[in-house]
Design a protein around this motif. Structure first.
Motif, PDB file in Angstrom:
ATOM      1  N   GLN A 145      10.768  -2.072 -24.209  1.00  0.00           N
ATOM      2  CA  GLN A 145      11.202  -2.486 -22.743  1.00  0.00           C
ATOM      3  C   GLN A 145      12.287  -1.847 -22.095  1.00  0.00           C
ATOM      4  N   VAL A 146      11.999  -1.287 -21.021  1.00  0.00           N
ATOM      5  CA  VAL A 146      13.024  -0.928 -19.898  1.00  0.00           C
ATOM      6  C   VAL A 146      13.344  -1.895 -18.931  1.00  0.00           C
ATOM      7  N   GLY A 147      14.604  -1.816 -18.875  1.00  0.00           N
ATOM      8  CA  GLY A 147      14.898  -2.828 -17.668  1.00  0.00           C
ATOM      9  C   GLY A 147      16.250  -3.547 -17.833  1.00  0.00           C
ATOM     10  N   GLN A 148      16.661  -4.470 -17.093  1.00  0.00           N
ATOM     11  CA  GLN A 148      17.755  -5.245 -17.133  1.00  0.00           C
ATOM     12  C   GLN A 148      18.089  -6.033 -18.325  1.00  0.00           C
ATOM     13  N   THR A 149      17.023  -6.353 -19.122  1.00  0.00           N
ATOM     14  CA  THR A 149      17.154  -7.021 -20.418  1.00  0.00           C
ATOM     15  C   THR A 149      16.473  -6.175 -21.427  1.00  0.00           C
ATOM     16  N   GLY A 150      16.191  -5.036 -21.105  1.00  0.00           N
ATOM     17  CA  GLY A 150      15.671  -4.022 -22.279  1.00  0.00           C
ATOM     18  C   GLY A 150      16.508  -2.838 -22.309  1.00  0.00           C
ATOM     19  N   ALA A 192       8.294   0.599 -21.466  1.00  0.00           N
ATOM     20  CA  ALA A 192       6.988  -0.073 -20.926  1.00  0.00           C
ATOM     21  C   ALA A 192       7.910  -1.223 -20.160  1.00  0.00           C
ATOM     22  N   SER A 193       7.105  -1.813 -19.356  1.00  0.00           N
ATOM     23  CA  SER A 193       7.652  -3.111 -18.443  1.00  0.00           C
ATOM     24  C   SER A 193       7.861  -4.426 -19.429  1.00  0.00           C
ATOM     25  N   ARG A 194       8.216  -5.136 -18.985  1.00  0.00           N
ATOM     26  CA  ARG A 194       8.358  -6.598 -19.708  1.00  0.00           C
ATOM     27  C   ARG A 194       6.889  -6.882 -19.765  1.00  0.00           C
ATOM     28  N   ILE A 206       2.948   0.016 -13.185  1.00  0.00           N
ATOM     29  CA  ILE A 206       4.342  -0.689 -12.976  1.00  0.00           C
ATOM     30  C   ILE A 206       4.722  -1.060 -11.558  1.00  0.00           C
ATOM     31  N   SER A 207       4.692  -2.379 -11.293  1.00  0.00           N
ATOM     32  CA  SER A 207       5.039  -2.461  -9.997  1.00  0.00           C
ATOM     33  C   SER A 207       6.307  -2.194  -9.361  1.00  0.00           C
ATOM     34  N   GLY A 208       7.279  -2.337 -10.329  1.00  0.00           N
ATOM     35  CA  GLY A 208       8.749  -2.068  -9.854  1.00  0.00           C
ATOM     36  C   GLY A 208       9.679  -3.237  -9.423  1.00  0.00           C
ATOM     37  N   ILE A 242      12.723  -6.002  -9.469  1.00  0.00           N
ATOM     38  CA  ILE A 242      13.837  -5.496  -9.516  1.00  0.00           C
ATOM     39  C   ILE A 242      14.635  -5.418 -11.038  1.00  0.00           C
ATOM     40  N   GLN A 243      14.008  -6.158 -11.920  1.00  0.00           N
ATOM     41  CA  GLN A 243      14.719  -6.267 -13.094  1.00  0.00           C
ATOM     42  C   GLN A 243      14.087  -4.905 -13.812  1.00  0.00           C
ATOM     43  N   HIS A 244      13.053  -4.527 -13.587  1.00  0.00           N
ATOM     44  CA  HIS A 244      12.544  -3.051 -14.181  1.00  0.00           C
ATOM     45  C   HIS A 244      13.547  -1.950 -13.608  1.00  0.00           C
ATOM     46  N   LYS A 245      13.584  -1.976 -12.338  1.00  0.00           N
ATOM     47  CA  LYS A 245      14.298  -0.996 -11.524  1.00  0.00           C
ATOM     48  C   LYS A 245      15.951  -0.933 -12.071  1.00  0.00           C
ATOM     49  N   GLY A 269       2.843  -0.283 -17.459  1.00  0.00           N
ATOM     50  CA  GLY A 269       3.019  -1.682 -17.281  1.00  0.00           C
ATOM     51  C   GLY A 269       1.831  -2.282 -17.533  1.00  0.00           C
ATOM     52  N   ARG A 270       1.708  -3.578 -16.923  1.00  0.00           N
ATOM     53  CA  ARG A 270       0.598  -4.607 -17.057  1.00  0.00           C
ATOM     54  C   ARG A 270      -0.755  -3.561 -16.626  1.00  0.00           C
ATOM     55  N   GLY A 271      -0.579  -2.685 -15.550  1.00  0.00           N
ATOM     56  CA  GLY A 271      -1.735  -2.285 -15.174  1.00  0.00           C
ATOM     57  C   GLY A 271      -2.547  -1.308 -16.257  1.00  0.00           C
ATOM     58  N   ILE A 328       2.662   6.160 -10.518  1.00  0.00           N
ATOM     59  CA  ILE A 328       1.465   6.109 -10.388  1.00  0.00           C
ATOM     60  C   ILE A 328       0.872   4.609 -10.111  1.00  0.00           C
ATOM     61  N   ASN A 329       0.400   4.173  -9.124  1.00  0.00           N
ATOM     62  CA  ASN A 329      -0.011   2.773  -8.955  1.00  0.00           C
ATOM     63  C   ASN A 329      -0.965   2.544  -7.886  1.00  0.00           C
ATOM     64  N   THR A 330      -1.995   1.754  -8.100  1.00  0.00           N
ATOM     65  CA  THR A 330      -3.174   1.763  -7.072  1.00  0.00           C
ATOM     66  C   THR A 330      -2.681   0.883  -5.813  1.00  0.00           C
TER      67      THR A 330
HETATM   68  C1  LIG Z   1      15.341 -12.925 -16.882  1.00  0.00           C
HETATM   69  C2  LIG Z   1      14.385 -11.754 -16.549  1.00  0.00           C
HETATM   70  C3  LIG Z   1      14.506 -10.598 -17.270  1.00  0.00           C
HETATM   71  C4  LIG Z   1      13.436  -9.527 -17.032  1.00  0.00           C
HETATM   72  N1  LIG Z   1      13.879  -8.452 -17.518  1.00  0.00           N
HETATM   73  C5  LIG Z   1      12.868  -7.312 -17.343  1.00  0.00           C
HETATM   74  C6  LIG Z   1      13.050  -5.973 -17.788  1.00  0.00           C
HETATM   75  O1  LIG Z   1      14.136  -5.931 -18.470  1.00  0.00           O
HETATM   76  N2  LIG Z   1      12.118  -5.030 -17.677  1.00  0.00           N
HETATM   77  C7  LIG Z   1      11.056  -5.372 -16.945  1.00  0.00           C
HETATM   78  O2  LIG Z   1      10.333  -4.504 -16.992  1.00  0.00           O
HETATM   79  N3  LIG Z   1      10.973  -6.398 -16.295  1.00  0.00           N
HETATM   80  C8  LIG Z   1      11.698  -7.670 -16.717  1.00  0.00           C
HETATM   81  N4  LIG Z   1      11.502  -8.703 -16.060  1.00  0.00           N
HETATM   82  C9  LIG Z   1      10.013  -8.856 -15.425  1.00  0.00           C
HETATM   83  C10 LIG Z   1       9.902  -8.514 -13.991  1.00  0.00           C
HETATM   84  O3  LIG Z   1      10.392  -9.617 -13.226  1.00  0.00           O
HETATM   85  C11 LIG Z   1       8.358  -8.322 -13.711  1.00  0.00           C
HETATM   86  O4  LIG Z   1       7.578  -9.141 -14.115  1.00  0.00           O
HETATM   87  C12 LIG Z   1       7.866  -7.176 -14.767  1.00  0.00           C
HETATM   88  O5  LIG Z   1       8.728  -5.863 -14.814  1.00  0.00           O
HETATM   89  C13 LIG Z   1       6.524  -6.739 -14.206  1.00  0.00           C
HETATM   90  O6  LIG Z   1       5.984  -5.748 -15.176  1.00  0.00           O
HETATM   91  P1  LIG Z   1       4.628  -4.777 -14.312  1.00  0.00           P
HETATM   92  O7  LIG Z   1       5.118  -4.103 -13.259  1.00  0.00           O
HETATM   93  O8  LIG Z   1       4.099  -4.042 -15.439  1.00  0.00           O
HETATM   94  O9  LIG Z   1       3.498  -5.847 -14.050  1.00  0.00           O
HETATM   95  P2  LIG Z   1       2.863  -6.167 -12.798  1.00  0.00           P
HETATM   96  O10 LIG Z   1       4.096  -6.635 -11.556  1.00  0.00           O
HETATM   97  O11 LIG Z   1       1.993  -7.147 -12.823  1.00  0.00           O
HETATM   98  O12 LIG Z   1       2.429  -4.841 -12.079  1.00  0.00           O
HETATM   99  C14 LIG Z   1       1.364  -4.231 -12.554  1.00  0.00           C
HETATM  100  C15 LIG Z   1       1.209  -3.199 -11.532  1.00  0.00           C
HETATM  101  O13 LIG Z   1       0.222  -2.216 -12.127  1.00  0.00           O
HETATM  102  C16 LIG Z   1      -0.852  -1.901 -10.936  1.00  0.00           C
HETATM  103  N5  LIG Z   1      -2.119  -1.336 -11.494  1.00  0.00           N
HETATM  104  C17 LIG Z   1      -2.988  -2.130 -12.020  1.00  0.00           C
HETATM  105  N6  LIG Z   1      -4.036  -1.616 -12.401  1.00  0.00           N
HETATM  106  C18 LIG Z   1      -3.789  -0.321 -12.214  1.00  0.00           C
HETATM  107  C19 LIG Z   1      -4.531   1.012 -12.404  1.00  0.00           C
HETATM  108  N7  LIG Z   1      -5.699   0.970 -12.856  1.00  0.00           N
HETATM  109  N8  LIG Z   1      -3.817   1.981 -12.054  1.00  0.00           N
HETATM  110  C20 LIG Z   1      -2.515   2.280 -11.540  1.00  0.00           C
HETATM  111  N9  LIG Z   1      -2.015   1.290 -10.965  1.00  0.00           N
HETATM  112  C21 LIG Z   1      -2.358  -0.210 -11.662  1.00  0.00           C
HETATM  113  C22 LIG Z   1      -0.566  -2.942  -9.845  1.00  0.00           C
HETATM  114  O14 LIG Z   1      -0.867  -2.371  -8.777  1.00  0.00           O
HETATM  115  C23 LIG Z   1       0.565  -3.480 -10.298  1.00  0.00           C
HETATM  116  O15 LIG Z   1       1.600  -3.003  -9.165  1.00  0.00           O
HETATM  117  C24 LIG Z   1      12.281  -9.780 -16.366  1.00  0.00           C
HETATM  118  C25 LIG Z   1      12.378 -11.077 -15.694  1.00  0.00           C
HETATM  119  C26 LIG Z   1      13.072 -12.143 -15.740  1.00  0.00           C
HETATM  120  C27 LIG Z   1      12.810 -13.345 -15.236  1.00  0.00           C
END
Ligand SMILES: Cc1cc2nc3c(=O)[nH]c(=O)nc-3n(C[C@H](O)[C@H](O)[C@H](O)COP(=O)(O)OP(=O)(O)OC[C@H]3O[C@@H](n4cnc5c(N)ncnc54)[C@H](O)[C@@H]3O)c2cc1C
Ligand SMILES: Nc1ncnc2c1ncn2[C@@H]1O[C@H](COP(=O)(O)O)[C@@H](O)[C@H]1O
Lengths: 323, 258
Positions: free
Chosen positions: A250-255, A235-237, A268-270, A272-275, A210-212, A287-289
């Motif tokens: 992309q894994v998730g609701q729209t992936g 990957a997350s979105r 990955i934060s988790g 709802i759309q990813h879950k 994910g973004r992390g 694994i998440n900080t």
């Molecule tokens: C219409 C719509 C559809 C969507 N469809 C999808 C979809 O299909 N799939 C999807 O994934 N999302 C989807 N989303 C987006 C979703 O809402 C989230 O924004 C997205 O999943 C967040 O991705 P993330 O967890 O990587 O990022 P973030 O929420 O920013 O989380 C990043 C995480 O990384 C952790 N982190 C940071 N640094 C580190 C480190 N060094 N070590 C460990 N952990 C660390 C942080 O604590 C944080 O929990 C959709 C949203 C919308 C509006």
């Protein structure tokens, strides 16, 4: 009465049958006699027809259509194919290619539609579709009140496989319907990713980042762990939007929706759309900080820690344990 | 130019979404209702196009229940000119076929140059309603577009799936659907919310659509069984230390994952 089950087969950009075809023909074989329909791709039809028979098609119908018209030629071909097969059900993939043509076919012929089935079966009353809704929170069974059910099947969900059949090929005569369609002005096909890793859809193990992960470069850590485990990469979105990996990851609701034996979520934060795309995985590791990250609510094994510390140690430990 | 946006009222994905185990229908009262987050982006496209092109009317159309009025009103607060809500007892639990038939009838009733939809909704995840409407109305469909180019008589845009990008184009009238990658929708501000109160809000029943839709004579998809899976439970959670990797490998081995 016929026992034909008409199956619309998708063809991938490389001119081969799409991955979804094996499950579709296998599922159709559970219901009756699978009859495959392939539209277009004239230059590959011999190989495509042979592949369809290999996967269980008792008959393969080949149709041509205006390659510059969007979707409607496929619907016209479905109508013609249903005319010569009188099917008990029509199946296709819940894919960008398949689902819209099937829905339009249902509207044109006045048939009932069941969308995004994860399995099909037949009971005394006819063909039944099984669905998994709201990210796997519910299992729903549906059927149509009467007529031929048109069912789209989630890609990779059908585990049934058909038996190889002798090749029977027929050219299908299609009367173009003259429905108004958008014109395809251009087609651009990007190169297939060069990778020896398993494909995300249908993989037994998936490691997602994910973004992390922070950057495309550092996303390499996800790939290293995937290679150590023989897993596919997801990957997350947020990771896709940040440009770490292409959208197909992309894994998730729209992936892509995955349900592997093992899913490891890194940074990955988790949301709802990813879950919604991975929570039916057999075993989930996260694994998440951030110890309040919602991914931990569904993880079988959660590690509160930095991926850049934990993952290299994990890769090393996996190597040690292998010898 | 008349743009009709198909606004779907759905349970908020951020909240809990529940199905009634007796009827198999979504429990509308149990979750917060919102405009589907993908079509909301289509609405944003229509509203910003109207802001830049005088003489554009944006109409929000929805098939839902009376309780959904508040959700549809959000479309007015964002900037749509008027709203049409189709409500009818007979539509309770409508399947794809019936939904598409009713929306197609309402669209003919309203009239349109362009129809804008989302490519899939977060509760249905069917993603076929726009195609079904194109078939019923015999208009070109340009679905799953990543961007839209709209002129007074033509619409075009790229559609990407997996590795293939198609450039689609068609004369108006036509239907387009947008993906989640479209620009984020605006928030309705106070001025918008106040203005929405004065905008036309039409509620139509089936009979008022002047359409002959016989709910029972067409085949319908019905749910015959529904089972709720027990929610997933959290397992162990450890804070990383020197032994974490070792323990994790043991966990994977015990579960035959390595
Ligand atoms: C219409 C719509 C559809 C969507 N469809 C999808 C979809 O299909 N799939 C999807 O994934 N999302 C989807 N989303 C987006 C979703 O809402 C989230 O924004 C997205 O999943 C967040 O991705 P993330 O967890 O990587 O990022 P973030 O929420 O920013 O989380 C990043 C995480 O990384 C952790 N982190 C940071 N640094 C580190 C480190 N060094 N070590 C460990 N952990 C660390 C942080 O604590 C944080 O929990 C959709 C949203 C919308 C509006
Ligand atoms: N009941 C409805 N009312 C208005 N628009 C709808 C309705 N159902 C579906 N749509 C439209 O069709 C799109 C795709 O929805 P779906 O096919 O249900 O995934 C949505 O984003 C809406 O634009």
């Amino acid at each position: 009465m016929s026992k034909n089950v008409l199956v619309l087969l998708d063809v991938d950009p490389g001119g081969k049958l799409a991955k979804s075809c094996a499950g579709l023909l296998g599922g159709a074989a559970k219901l009756g006699e699978p009859v495959a329909l392939i539209v277009g791709h004239a230059e590959h039809t011999d190989a495509l027809a042979a592949a369809a028979a290999e996967l269980g098609a008792t008959r393969v119908l080949l149709a041509e259509g205006d390659p510059t018209a969007f979707v409607t030629p496929v619907v016209d071909a479905l109508v013609a194919a249903a005319g010569v097969t009188n099917p008990i059900a029509v199946l296709g993939a819940q894919s960008d290619q398949g689902k819209e043509a099937l829905a339009r076919f249902a509207m044109r012929t006045g048939a009932g539609v069941a969308i995004d089935a994860v399995d099909v079966s037949a009971d005394a009353e006819g063909v039944v579709a099984h669905h998994s809704t709201y990210g796997g929170a519910y299992t729903v069974t549906s059927s149509v009140t009467f007529g031929v059910p048109v069912i789209t099947v989630r890609q990779g969900a059908l585990e049934a496989r058909g038996e190889k059949q002798p090749l029977v090929v027929e050219k299908l005569l299609v009367e173009p319907s003259k429905r108004k369609s958008a014109v395809i002005e251009g087609v651009e096909i990007s190169d297939a990713p060069k990778t020896s890793r398993p494909e995300l859809r249908g993989a037994a193990k998936v490691i997602s980042g994910g973004r992390g992960l922070g950057s495309a470069e550092k996303f390499g850590l996800v790939e290293q762990l995937a290679d150590a485990l023989g897993a596919a990469v997801g990957a997350s979105r947020a990771a896709v939007d940040a440009g770490f990996v292409p959208q197909s990851f992309q894994v998730g609701q729209t992936g892509v929706q995955v349900a592997p034996q093992l899913y490891i979520a890194l940074g990955i934060s988790g949301a709802i759309q990813h879950k919604a795309g991975m929570q039916t995985s057999k075993t989930i590791v996260a694994i998440n900080t951030d110890d309040t990250a919602p991914i931990f609510d569904i993880a079988d094994y959660g590690v509160v820690g930095d991926v850049f510390t934990v993952v290299p140690q994990l890769i090393a430990a996996l190597k040690d344990s292998a010898v | 130019m008349k743009i009709v946006v198909l606004v779907k009222d759905v349970p908020d994905t951020y909240g809990e979404r529940t199905l009634n185990l007796e009827t198999g229908l979504a429990e509308r009262d149990k979750s917060d209702r919102v405009i589907d987050e993908i079509v909301e982006r289509g609405l944003e496209f229509a509203i910003s196009f109207a802001e830049q092109n005088e003489g554009t009317e944006v109409i929000a159309l929805s098939m839902a229940t009376e309780q959904s009025s508040a959700t549809i009103r959000k479309a007015l607060a964002m900037g749509a000119d008027r709203a049409v809500l189709v409500v009818d007892e007979a539509l309770h639990g409508a399947d794809i076929t019936l939904t598409a038939q009713v929306l197609a009838a309402a669209l003919s009733h309203i009239g349109f140059d362009l129809i804008v939809a989302g490519d899939q909704s977060t509760d249905g995840v069917g993603g076929v309603i726009p195609a079904a409407i194109a078939e019923l109305l015999d208009i070109p469909q340009l679905t799953r577009l990543a961007s839209i180019e709209l002129s007074p008589d033509r619409v075009s845009g790229p559609r990407t799936s997996e590795r293939v990008t198609l450039t689609l184009t068609a004369p108006l009238p036509a239907i387009v659907s947008v993906t989640e990658r479209f620009a984020e929708p605006r928030f309705a501000n106070f001025k918008g919310i106040m203005a929405a109160k004065k905008k036309p809000f039409e509620v139509l029943s089936l009979s008022e659509l002047n359409a002959t839709i016989d709910v029972m004579s067409a085949p319908r998809s019905i749910m015959t069984n529904i089972v709720a899976k027990p929610p997933r439970q959290a397992g162990v959670k450890v804070v990383a230390d020197g032994d974490t990797a070792q323990h994790l490998v043991e966990f994977l081995k015990k579960n035959q994952l390595v």
